[in-house]
Enzyme design. Structure first.
Site, PDB file in Angstrom:
ATOM      1  N   LYS A 118       0.816  -1.214   0.000  1.00 21.49           N
ATOM      2  CA  LYS A 118       0.000   0.000   0.000  1.00 21.49           C
ATOM      3  C   LYS A 118       0.846   1.260   0.000  1.00 21.49           C
ATOM      4  O   LYS A 118       0.484   2.247  -0.627  1.00 21.49           O
ATOM      5  CB  LYS A 118      -0.994  -0.007   1.167  1.00 21.49           C
ATOM      6  CG  LYS A 118      -2.021  -1.123   1.002  1.00 21.49           C
ATOM      7  CD  LYS A 118      -3.308  -0.906   1.732  1.00 21.49           C
ATOM      8  CE  LYS A 118      -4.316  -1.963   1.276  1.00 21.49           C
ATOM      9  NZ  LYS A 118      -5.467  -2.105   2.131  1.00 21.49           N
ATOM     10  N   LYS A 200      -4.631 -10.328  -6.975  1.00 21.68           N
ATOM     11  CA  LYS A 200      -5.909 -10.686  -6.351  1.00 21.68           C
ATOM     12  C   LYS A 200      -7.020  -9.723  -6.783  1.00 21.68           C
ATOM     13  O   LYS A 200      -6.754  -8.561  -7.101  1.00 21.68           O
ATOM     14  CB  LYS A 200      -5.777 -10.748  -4.819  1.00 21.68           C
ATOM     15  CG  LYS A 200      -5.773  -9.414  -4.127  1.00 21.68           C
ATOM     16  CD  LYS A 200      -6.047  -9.559  -2.625  1.00 21.68           C
ATOM     17  CE  LYS A 200      -6.137  -8.173  -2.008  1.00 21.68           C
ATOM     18  NZ  LYS A 200      -6.509  -8.076  -0.640  1.00 21.68           N
ATOM     19  N   LYS A 203     -11.271  -4.559  -4.424  1.00 18.02           N
ATOM     20  CA  LYS A 203     -12.262  -3.484  -4.552  1.00 18.02           C
ATOM     21  C   LYS A 203     -11.660  -2.240  -5.183  1.00 18.02           C
ATOM     22  O   LYS A 203     -12.339  -1.463  -5.811  1.00 18.02           O
ATOM     23  CB  LYS A 203     -12.726  -3.071  -3.144  1.00 18.02           C
ATOM     24  CG  LYS A 203     -13.738  -3.967  -2.517  1.00 18.02           C
ATOM     25  CD  LYS A 203     -13.968  -3.468  -1.077  1.00 18.02           C
ATOM     26  CE  LYS A 203     -14.413  -4.575  -0.173  1.00 18.02           C
ATOM     27  NZ  LYS A 203     -14.096  -4.356   1.227  1.00 18.02           N
TER      28      LYS A 203
HETATM   29  P1  TYM Z   1     -10.779  -6.864   3.662  1.00 18.19           P
HETATM   30  O1  TYM Z   1     -11.889  -5.940   3.939  1.00 18.19           O
HETATM   31  O2  TYM Z   1      -9.699  -6.444   2.709  1.00 18.19           O
HETATM   32  O3  TYM Z   1     -11.348  -8.234   3.121  1.00 18.19           O
HETATM   33  C1  TYM Z   1     -12.354  -8.965   3.836  1.00 18.19           C
HETATM   34  C2  TYM Z   1     -12.124 -10.463   3.659  1.00 18.19           C
HETATM   35  O4  TYM Z   1     -12.144 -10.810   2.264  1.00 18.19           O
HETATM   36  C3  TYM Z   1     -10.963 -11.562   1.956  1.00 18.19           C
HETATM   37  N1  TYM Z   1     -10.575 -11.260   0.568  1.00 18.19           N
HETATM   38  C4  TYM Z   1     -10.376 -12.184  -0.375  1.00 18.19           C
HETATM   39  N2  TYM Z   1     -10.470 -13.522  -0.355  1.00 18.19           N
HETATM   40  C5  TYM Z   1     -10.209 -14.188  -1.496  1.00 18.19           C
HETATM   41  N3  TYM Z   1      -9.868 -13.580  -2.678  1.00 18.19           N
HETATM   42  C6  TYM Z   1      -9.763 -12.235  -2.752  1.00 18.19           C
HETATM   43  N4  TYM Z   1      -9.467 -11.660  -3.905  1.00 18.19           N
HETATM   44  C7  TYM Z   1     -10.024 -11.472  -1.562  1.00 18.19           C
HETATM   45  N5  TYM Z   1     -10.037 -10.137  -1.278  1.00 18.19           N
HETATM   46  C8  TYM Z   1     -10.365 -10.035   0.029  1.00 18.19           C
HETATM   47  C9  TYM Z   1      -9.924 -11.083   2.956  1.00 18.19           C
HETATM   48  O5  TYM Z   1      -8.902 -12.044   3.139  1.00 18.19           O
HETATM   49  C10 TYM Z   1     -10.773 -10.911   4.204  1.00 18.19           C
HETATM   50  O6  TYM Z   1     -10.946 -12.156   4.858  1.00 18.19           O
HETATM   51  N6  TYM Z   1      -7.754  -6.499   7.608  1.00 18.19           N
HETATM   52  C11 TYM Z   1      -9.003  -7.072   7.131  1.00 18.19           C
HETATM   53  C12 TYM Z   1     -10.209  -6.673   7.973  1.00 18.19           C
HETATM   54  C13 TYM Z   1     -10.058  -6.954   9.413  1.00 18.19           C
HETATM   55  C14 TYM Z   1     -10.093  -8.232  10.046  1.00 18.19           C
HETATM   56  C15 TYM Z   1      -9.927  -7.989  11.430  1.00 18.19           C
HETATM   57  C16 TYM Z   1     -10.265  -9.527   9.553  1.00 18.19           C
HETATM   58  C17 TYM Z   1      -9.866  -6.028  10.397  1.00 18.19           C
HETATM   59  N7  TYM Z   1      -9.789  -6.671  11.613  1.00 18.19           N
HETATM   60  C18 TYM Z   1      -9.910  -9.047  12.363  1.00 18.19           C
HETATM   61  C19 TYM Z   1     -10.237 -10.582  10.483  1.00 18.19           C
HETATM   62  C20 TYM Z   1     -10.073 -10.331  11.850  1.00 18.19           C
HETATM   63  C21 TYM Z   1      -9.234  -6.593   5.720  1.00 18.19           C
HETATM   64  O7  TYM Z   1      -8.764  -5.563   5.313  1.00 18.19           O
HETATM   65  O8  TYM Z   1     -10.120  -7.355   5.020  1.00 18.19           O
END
Ligand code: TYM
Length: 336
Positions: A118, A200, A203
């Site tokens: 990032k 990957k 969004k």
């Molecule tokens: P975030 O919002 O980026 O994504 C949410 C979840 O979606 C999964 N994900 C994917 N899985 C498969 N293929 C993809 N292309 C893909 N893009 C996203 C992510 O692995 C995630 O499971 N840091 C986290 C949010 C968070 C969190 C937490 C998660 C904050 N605190 C505590 C678990 C526990 C995040 O940015 O996810």
């Protein structure tokens, strides 16, 4: 919470409200969250504090949180079975994040892939929140003494970090946190971009054809899959080097439950055109109820807010137990 629920293992996970969830979020995370609700005590939240690391119009941010909350419900997360809340509604997260940031080392935070990616992509906004993001995430998880954290593969490093911090804290101050395990889906842990299948699906991708949003209309989904990048061969088979086809097979398998071998047999002798059309239709069909439910939920903002408040109240109660323990352990003065 009933006694039976109390005894179940605890699942916790979060998702950022930065735009409509992608098919990657859905297959890598939320679809599995929905399926876990029967067997586990599940806590799911909208990670809006994490999303502050990206600067956007505050009005849009506010709207996105409500939409993300409605999307979780539309994906089948049931507030009768699971605890659902918005992170910023539960003040324990920010405090625990700070306590853990003070136990996190500059070196280990500098090594986080997400931070490096990032900051390379957005050199104009390398804020301190982006750097300490993993400490806040560790707090989210450890506050609830979670057993398992279901996430996509991109979050593996953050989970390992969480375990490292918990181990260190427990060692220095005495047993405080449970060590959580990651929980990765067999298929769908890494859904790739439809236009650049070595990265990957995200969004934030600027090419709209690269990403399926879970609210895309049926014809849009089908069109995006038709345009998906593949290769110059003809065979629908999962093999190294066939990144585009591997991705489409993974998606088709995660949605239909068919094995990769069955998919190869199903499309033997047929071209990529037929295969792409089938994947598009299967995904559109899978997402149709989500779209319909979402439209219905967004029509009742008062009910969404009622559920948000209800979730925040319970989450505050549960997480305060661990926060109080951690405060005492580090020696913050607590009055009687
Ligand atoms: P975030 O919002 O980026 O994504 C949410 C979840 O979606 C999964 N994900 C994917 N899985 C498969 N293929 C993809 N292309 C893909 N893009 C996203 C992510 O692995 C995630 O499971 N840091 C986290 C949010 C968070 C969190 C937490 C998660 C904050 N605190 C505590 C678990 C526990 C995040 O940015 O996810």
């Amino acid at each position: 919470m009933s006694e039976a629920q109390e005894k179940k293992k605890i699942i916790l996970s979060g998702i950022q409200p930065t735009g409509v969830f992608t098919l990657g979020n859905y297959l890598g995370a939320v679809k599995n969250w929905q399926q876990m609700q029967e067997d586990y005590q599940c806590y799911y939240f909208i990670a809006d504090l994490h999303s502050l690391t990206v600067h956007i119009d505050p009005k849009l941010r506010k709207q996105q949180s409500l939409q993300a909350f409605a999307l979780l419900l539309a994906c089948g997360i049931d507030p009768e079975k699971s605890l659902i809340f918005v992170q910023s509604h539960v003040p324990t997260h920010a405090e625990m994040g700070w306590i853990l940031a003070c136990c996190s080392q500059f070196g280990e935070l500098s090594r986080m892939t997400q931070f490096k990616d990032k900051s390379a992509k957005h050199p104009e906004n390398i804020n301190a929140g982006l750097f300490t993001y993993p400490s806040l995430m560790a707090g989210d998880i450890l506050l609830y003494q979670a057993d398992y954290v279901p996430v996509g593969a991109d979050q593996t490093q953050h989970l390992e970090f969480t375990r490292d911090i918990a181990t260190r804290f427990n060692h220095v101050y005495g047993e405080t946190f449970k060590l959580p395990e990651g929980y990765f889906p067999k298929l769908g842990a890494r859904v790739m971009s439809l236009q650049e299948p070595t990265s990957k699906m995200s969004k934030s991708d600027t090419n709209p054809n690269a990403t399926i949003s879970i609210l895309d209309e049926e014809n849009v989904i089908i069109k995006k899959f038709k345009r998906a990048v593949t290769d110059s061969e003809m065979e629908v088979v999962f093999r190294e080097g066939k990144d585009g086809i591997n991705n489409l097979m993974t998606i088709y398998s995660a949605v239909t439950g068919k094995s990769l071998d069955d998919i190869t047999s199903e499309f033997a002798g047929k071209g990529y055109g037929d295969f792409k059309a089938a994947v598009g239709e299967a995904v559109a069909e899978e997402l149709r109820p989500v779209r319909e439910k979402y439209a219905e939920l967004m029509g009742d903002k008062a009910e969404l807010e009622r559920l948000m408040k209800q979730g925040a109240e319970i989450a505050t109660k549960i997480s305060s137990r661990t926060l109080t323990k951690a405060r005492k352990k580090v020696g913050l003065y607590i009055t009687k």
